[in-house]
Design an enzyme around this catalytic site. Structure first.
Site, short mmCIF file in Angstrom:
data_model
loop_
_atom_site.label_atom_id
_atom_site.label_comp_id
_atom_site.label_asym_id
_atom_site.label_seq_id
_atom_site.Cartn_x
_atom_site.Cartn_y
_atom_site.Cartn_z
N ASP A 16 -30.71 -33.25 1.87
CA ASP A 16 -30.69 -33.44 3.32
C ASP A 16 -29.42 -32.81 3.90
O ASP A 16 -28.65 -32.16 3.18
CB ASP A 16 -30.81 -34.92 3.68
CG ASP A 16 -29.69 -35.77 3.10
OD1 ASP A 16 -28.63 -35.22 2.75
OD2 ASP A 16 -29.89 -37.00 3.01
N GLN A 17 -29.18 -33.02 5.16
CA GLN A 17 -28.04 -32.43 5.83
C GLN A 17 -26.70 -32.90 5.26
O GLN A 17 -25.69 -32.20 5.33
CB GLN A 17 -28.10 -32.74 7.34
CG GLN A 17 -27.11 -31.95 8.15
CD GLN A 17 -27.33 -32.14 9.64
OE1 GLN A 17 -28.18 -32.91 10.06
NE2 GLN A 17 -26.56 -31.42 10.44
#
Length: 136
Positions: A16-17
């Site tokens: 994810d980010q």
């Protein structure tokens, strides 16, 4: 008891980010591990389906301790502690390369007759493949 280990290299698309493995991907890791575990018995999901038996997941648990990150090589230790009958429970422990426990979880699957769409006992050949791990 039946124990098997699989390894997976974390791909960038699985993060994810924040750079952590996205939480939903752990269910996919469990699936890879149990598929490979079954393959080592000499029988595959595909063969079970060809026998008219499917194995849907009826329960999933997942607990996170530490994040896995891009390019980590993780080891998934998969254990079956009870002899399969109508249900089959897999327990998972995921470790990083340093041996740090990252995640634990379990899935419970049920054997289902594809024609009747009803739960059924594990096929005889599958039970025979499990005998070395659980006895008769």
């Amino acid at each position: 008891m039946f124990v098997h280990e699989s390894t997976i290299r974390i791909r960038y698309a699985e993060t994810d980010q924040m750079g952590y493995v996205y939480y939903g991907n752990y269910a996919s890791f469990y699936e890879v591990a149990r598929t490979e575990m079954l393959r080592t018995t000499g029988i595959t999901y595909r063969q079970l389906e060809e026998m008219g038996v499917m194995m849907p997941v009826m329960d999933l648990t997942c607990k996170y301790y530490h994040p896995a990150r891009y390019d980590d090589l993780i080891t998934i230790k998969t254990t079956i502690k009870e002899r399969p009958n109508v249900r089959l429970k897999f327990e998972y422990e995921i470790f990083n390369e340093q041996g740090l426990l990252l995640n634990t979880g379990s899935t419970q699957l049920v054997f289902v007759d594809m024609v009747r769409n009803k739960p059924c006992r594990a096929p005889q050949i599958f039970q025979e493949k499990m005998e070395p791990y659980f006895g008769k």
